[in-house]
Design an enzyme around this catalytic site. Structure first.
Site, PDB file in Angstrom:
ATOM      1  N   HIS A 166      21.742  22.482  -1.358  1.00  0.00           N
ATOM      2  CA  HIS A 166      22.266  23.255  -2.606  1.00  0.00           C
ATOM      3  C   HIS A 166      22.898  24.671  -2.381  1.00  0.00           C
ATOM      4  CE1 HIS A 166      17.890  24.804  -2.536  1.00  0.00           C
ATOM      5  NE2 HIS A 166      18.695  26.096  -3.018  1.00  0.00           N
ATOM      6  N   ASP A 196      17.848  17.395   0.117  1.00  0.00           N
ATOM      7  CA  ASP A 196      18.157  18.631   0.013  1.00  0.00           C
ATOM      8  C   ASP A 196      18.458  19.329   1.336  1.00  0.00           C
ATOM      9  OD1 ASP A 196      19.270  20.926  -1.354  1.00  0.00           O
ATOM     10  OD2 ASP A 196      17.279  21.721  -1.950  1.00  0.00           O
ATOM     11  N   SER A 275      16.541  29.997   0.492  1.00  0.00           N
ATOM     12  CA  SER A 275      16.703  28.607   0.693  1.00  0.00           C
ATOM     13  C   SER A 275      17.406  28.128   1.696  1.00  0.00           C
ATOM     14  CB  SER A 275      17.755  28.044  -0.433  1.00  0.00           C
ATOM     15  OG  SER A 275      17.029  27.884  -1.877  1.00  0.00           O
TER      16      SER A 275
END
Length: 438
Positions: A166, A196, A275
């Site tokens: 993402h 992910d 992230s």
């Protein structure tokens, strides 16, 4: 100085316990109970830092369906001293098979002051930061609709960087910055939305890289130290610390119907911008890739999640080599064996595992003869209960998902232990492959 060096050695086994010693030594009062408030259900959000323009929002989803010590040196008895003993002379040195006693550095803990314990912990964390930060990167991404930032870490000397899918999803421009100030453009090599995960590669690399040390996640235990490195809210190369709060979670990636297995939960602060950054153990080895948080405010609430490094070690090499990763598939849906299910099926109290609610027609489980619940609008409580795979006991549906993802491959033959009509039987089956995600 020797005492402090011994304590630094003990940090290789975990400084959380030493911190407790310091707290106990410093604390003389009572602790007020924490206030707890209950509100709306929290949501799980991916933690890339995004600034939107005319944007489609960044996907969010709700959880749904340094051994620096000095070694002690023991002098062995010399030939002269042993001979002297036999000559009848008194000698204090050990003889024969007697084992000389060595001071145990752990015995020094009780003699330390709280300040010495804290100093050793600080030194260890500072050393760890300095030895790992050169392997962490700040990623700027932009698309036609928004700009954002995230984190990543060096996988190899060829310039491959691991991050979250993402973070780089639909990116038209990727810029990567290192702690030493070097900046590079990068391109997406491949990605795995189901976990992910993504791999990007630096363009025109002109300096030596230090790949991150890779650890293991299979033997992690709640309570162990967890350290997050990344770029929260654009604050580059930030370290936060905490513990492993839980293991073997399953969460949705937000891009697939399948769960990410064996996820690590931590209370180390993870925020938008973290992230794709590494979650480290106390030796500086990567144990996970930070990916999501549970929060109503899009900032750390003490519940963060990381993709386990044991899954990363399977996925990333395949993405680099072939551009994709193929997961094994049984072709089932299932639930935990909880008390109401147990009562309706008539299972003994010691039977745990995964109750099969549905079997995909024509799938591997269906072909092997495994049965799902026959109910259409509700349960008829006649499905099989999976209790083991290859003689490894499955305590839950999460266990089953994690075992398959981390220990098996497509086209592999496995032995499934099931309970049917109160009897445990073994069924052989050949695993299939998950359909690819575009």
């Amino acid at each position: 100085m020797t005492t402090l060096n011994n304590i630094k050695k003990l940090f290789a086994g975990g400084f959380a316990a030493l911190t407790l010693v310091a707290v106990a030594a410093c604390s003389a009062g009572t602790v007020d109970p924490a206030e707890t408030s209950f509100g709306a259900e929290s949501s799980t959000v991916q933690v890339a830092n995004v600034e939107q323009s005319t944007a489609t929002p960044v996907p969010t989803n709700t959880i749904a369906p340094v051994d620096t010590g000095e070694s002690a040196v023991v002098e062995s008895p010399t030939a002269e001293s042993i001979q002297a003993a036999f000559d009848g002379e008194t000698d204090d040195k050990p003889i024969g098979d007697a084992i000389p006693e060595v001071d145990d550095p752990e015995s020094d803990i009780s003699m330390l002051t709280p300040a010495e314990i804290v100093a050793a912990k600080e030194d260890h964390l500072a050393d760890l930061y300095e030895s790992t930060v050169e392997s962490v990167v700040f990623i700027f991404s932009s698309t036609s609709q928004y700009e954002g930032s995230g984190s990543g870490f060096v996988w190899d000397e060829e310039g491959h960087i691991v991050t979250n899918y993402h973070v780089v999803q639909s990116a038209t421009t990727l810029l990567v910055k290192f702690f030493n100030g070097r900046e590079y453009r990068a391109e997406v090599v491949a990605f795995d939305p189901a976990a992910d995960l993504a791999v990007i590669k630096l363009i025109d690399l002109d300096h030596d890289l230090a790949p991150t040390a890779i650890g293991n996640s299979s033997d992690l235990r709640p309570g162990q130290t967890a350290i997050a490195l990344g770029n929260p809210f654009g604050k580059d190369f930030t370290m936060t610390t905490g513990i492993i709060s839980a293991i073997s979670r399953t969460i949705k990636s937000g891009f697939s119907a399948y769960n990410i297995p064996s996820v690590i939960q931590t209370d180390a602060a993870i925020n938008p911008g973290n992230s794709g950054g590494p979650l480290l153990d106390m030796n500086g080895a990567v144990i996970g890739v930070n990916t999501q948080i549970v929060s109503e405010t899009r900032q750390s609430s003490g519940v963060g999640f990381a993709v386990p490094i044991d899954l990363v070690k399977r996925v990333i090499p395949s993405l680099i080599e072939s551009g994709e990763y193929n997961y094994p598939l049984m072709g089932i849906s299932g639930n935990e064996v909880e008390i109401s299910l147990r009562e309706n099926i008539g299972l003994p109290a010691d039977v745990v595992g995964a109750y099969i609610t549905r079997v995909t027609p024509g799938g591997p489980a269906d072909q092997a003869g495994i049965r799902g619940d026959s109910g259409v609008t509700g349960f008829n409580y006649d499905g099989d209960v999976i209790v083991s795979i290859n003689s490894i006991r499955m305590l839950s549906m999460d266990d089953l998902i994690g075992y398959l993802a981390l220990n098996t491959e497509p086209r592999e033959e496995i032995v499934v232990g099931i309970v049917r009509d109160g009897v445990e039987i073994a069924i052989s089956m050949t695993l299939g492959s998950r359909p690819s995600i575009s």
